[in-house]
Design an enzyme around this catalytic site. Sequence first.
Site, PDB file in Angstrom:
ATOM      1  N   ASN A  18      37.178  33.172  40.384  1.00 25.32           N
ATOM      2  CA  ASN A  18      35.728  33.401  40.328  1.00 25.32           C
ATOM      3  C   ASN A  18      35.229  33.630  41.741  1.00 25.32           C
ATOM      4  OD1 ASN A  18      35.129  32.417  37.379  1.00 25.32           O
ATOM      5  ND2 ASN A  18      36.454  30.875  38.278  1.00 25.32           N
ATOM      6  N   LYS A  33      40.943  40.164  27.474  1.00 29.08           N
ATOM      7  CA  LYS A  33      39.865  39.763  28.387  1.00 29.08           C
ATOM      8  C   LYS A  33      39.001  40.958  28.794  1.00 29.08           C
ATOM      9  CE  LYS A  33      41.770  35.789  30.759  1.00 29.08           C
ATOM     10  NZ  LYS A  33      41.940  35.209  32.089  1.00 29.08           N
ATOM     11  N   LYS A  81      38.557  41.226  36.325  1.00 24.84           N
ATOM     12  CA  LYS A  81      39.838  41.034  35.629  1.00 24.84           C
ATOM     13  C   LYS A  81      40.781  42.208  35.899  1.00 24.84           C
ATOM     14  CE  LYS A  81      38.157  37.372  33.483  1.00 24.84           C
ATOM     15  NZ  LYS A  81      36.866  37.310  34.171  1.00 24.84           N
ATOM     16  N   ARG A  90      36.510  30.079  43.350  1.00 24.81           N
ATOM     17  CA  ARG A  90      37.268  29.041  42.654  1.00 24.81           C
ATOM     18  C   ARG A  90      38.351  29.714  41.829  1.00 24.81           C
ATOM     19  NH1 ARG A  90      33.868  26.965  38.619  1.00 24.81           N
ATOM     20  NH2 ARG A  90      35.214  28.009  37.103  1.00 24.81           N
ATOM     21  N   SER A 128      30.883  27.483  39.922  1.00 22.93           N
ATOM     22  CA  SER A 128      30.035  26.297  39.747  1.00 22.93           C
ATOM     23  C   SER A 128      30.833  24.988  39.734  1.00 22.93           C
ATOM     24  CB  SER A 128      29.235  26.426  38.458  1.00 22.93           C
ATOM     25  OG  SER A 128      30.098  26.607  37.366  1.00 22.93           O
ATOM     26  N   ARG A 142      38.299  20.670  34.243  1.00 22.08           N
ATOM     27  CA  ARG A 142      37.438  20.762  33.054  1.00 22.08           C
ATOM     28  C   ARG A 142      38.327  20.653  31.828  1.00 22.08           C
ATOM     29  NH1 ARG A 142      35.075  26.418  34.080  1.00 22.08           N
ATOM     30  NH2 ARG A 142      37.182  26.557  34.907  1.00 22.08           N
ATOM     31  N   GLU A 180      32.182  37.394  33.428  1.00 23.06           N
ATOM     32  CA  GLU A 180      32.244  36.013  33.895  1.00 23.06           C
ATOM     33  C   GLU A 180      31.348  35.157  33.005  1.00 23.06           C
ATOM     34  OE1 GLU A 180      34.385  35.297  36.190  1.00 23.06           O
ATOM     35  OE2 GLU A 180      34.812  37.405  36.502  1.00 23.06           O
ATOM     36  N   GLY A 181      31.456  33.840  33.200  1.00 28.51           N
ATOM     37  CA  GLY A 181      30.511  32.944  32.533  1.00 28.51           C
ATOM     38  C   GLY A 181      31.068  32.234  31.317  1.00 28.51           C
ATOM     39  N   GLU A 233      42.081  32.917  36.212  1.00 28.76           N
ATOM     40  CA  GLU A 233      41.216  33.898  36.868  1.00 28.76           C
ATOM     41  C   GLU A 233      40.786  33.338  38.215  1.00 28.76           C
ATOM     42  OE1 GLU A 233      37.643  34.395  34.551  1.00 28.76           O
ATOM     43  OE2 GLU A 233      37.107  32.271  34.699  1.00 28.76           O
TER      44      GLU A 233
END
Length: 498
Positions: A169, A388, A329, A148, A174, A474, A392-393, A167
């Site tokens: 992923n 950065k 990254k 994604r 998710s 989001r 992740e997360g 970024e």
Amino acid sequence: MKCCARTSHRSDQTQPANIRFSAMSVKREDVLKDENLIRNIEEIAKDAALLHGVLMRTKETPNSPEVVSYAPFTLFPTPVPTALFHQALAVQTHFNRLVDLVSQNPAFLEETLASTIKVDSFTARLFNIYRQVQQEHHPQSIVVGLNRSDYMLDHSPDGGMSLKQIEINTIAASFGGLSSRTPDVHRHILKVANLPEECKNVLDNNPAAGLARGLAKAWELYGSERAVVMFLIENVQRNIYDHRYVENELWKRNIPVIRRQFEDVCRTGSLDESRRLFVDGHEVAIVYFRNGYMPQNYTSEQSWEARLMMERSLAVKCPDISTHLAGTKKVQQELARPGVLERFFPDEPETVAQIRATFAGLYTLDMGEEGDKTVAMALANPDQYVLKPQREGGGNNIYGSEICQVLENLKNSSERMAYILMDKIQPVPVQNYLLRPGAPLKLNSCLSELGAFGAYVRKGKDMVLNECVGHLLRTKSSEHADGGVAAGVAVLDNPLLV
């Protein structure tokens, strides 16, 4: 790593789409301010989310299906310029190919991550597994990638708006499941709010089906009807319904699915003489990682041994270790350097231009003159940048005065190489209500992040599937700098195309 005269790699060659938000209709403005109507819609909206399966388990009982609630979401869909929305979807198949090409280039990964693995122990552990697997004969020629790419809409001083990548992923991307259910929720709310004409601007979206299509293709190529798709999951499963939508799409195709944690693989996993992976007696065709992207996911040495065993096996990994590393990254920053994309797409200037148009300024913090310039630049104007780490997360990035604190401490230390610096994207806030269990309802100034889901499958040299399979929006209150839905900061949303 190659030295480069320029530290700033803004993609200014490509003009930003000079698109302005259409002012939201007066009608919508009136609706947002009508407190009685909003209170009435609030209950209807929450019920609609439950009816349509936009669900999460509760914080109190994350591993039990006995009590569930709605997943946090916006009361109304958020306006997104149509041209920029379609740009994000159109470039996704190019990003799929780019990630795949990077994953197949050991020299590039070695060179790019050489500085990072000296100072970042988590990336170094992953890289050690990568090296071990590289030294062995690859038993598996099938690759499946479900990723994604996330963007924000950057507002320039001249009023233009352009799509800028945050970024990509490449592991455990998710909300493909839940975002397949939210369009109907928002359309229902718009009708109740007497905004029926806006319904047609909320598009159908079904990433769950597309992600499952990628997994199904890889399973079919693996060639054993008895073999299972194994979801490798975390021990806290609040977001299980997001998984279940993808899982159920596989069951519809008569593809068996099991769900296991690292400790299950440690305890019952083994390789046979052909390196086929067995867990709990099941032959595993695909390991679909919905875990393993953060240091805390590896609770023991056994977790790392399990990861190595899975990587060495004949099972198809989603992602394999090289694709996991391609999403770091540091790789993102290196790809933004002049001339680097051309190495991967030597005869495709149009592809290069489309990808590069989405890049924000990305800067190295490696030791040396170029990294020193980056440090000086960040310390002089910290509010213009984001620092950065290779994580992740969500919830890991550093902003504003905190950048100064971190870089003042690390400016002469090689520890700074664990980070990259990125231009801070300047989106335009939009008014909306964020619905969260137990939270009071209030009108917020909000910022949104648009994601495009990609799925690809390659066998040997042949790309047998390469698609953009859907989108995700989001949204969070503009007071929060960082963090996603699972981190409890952002909520699910839909683009309202304008």
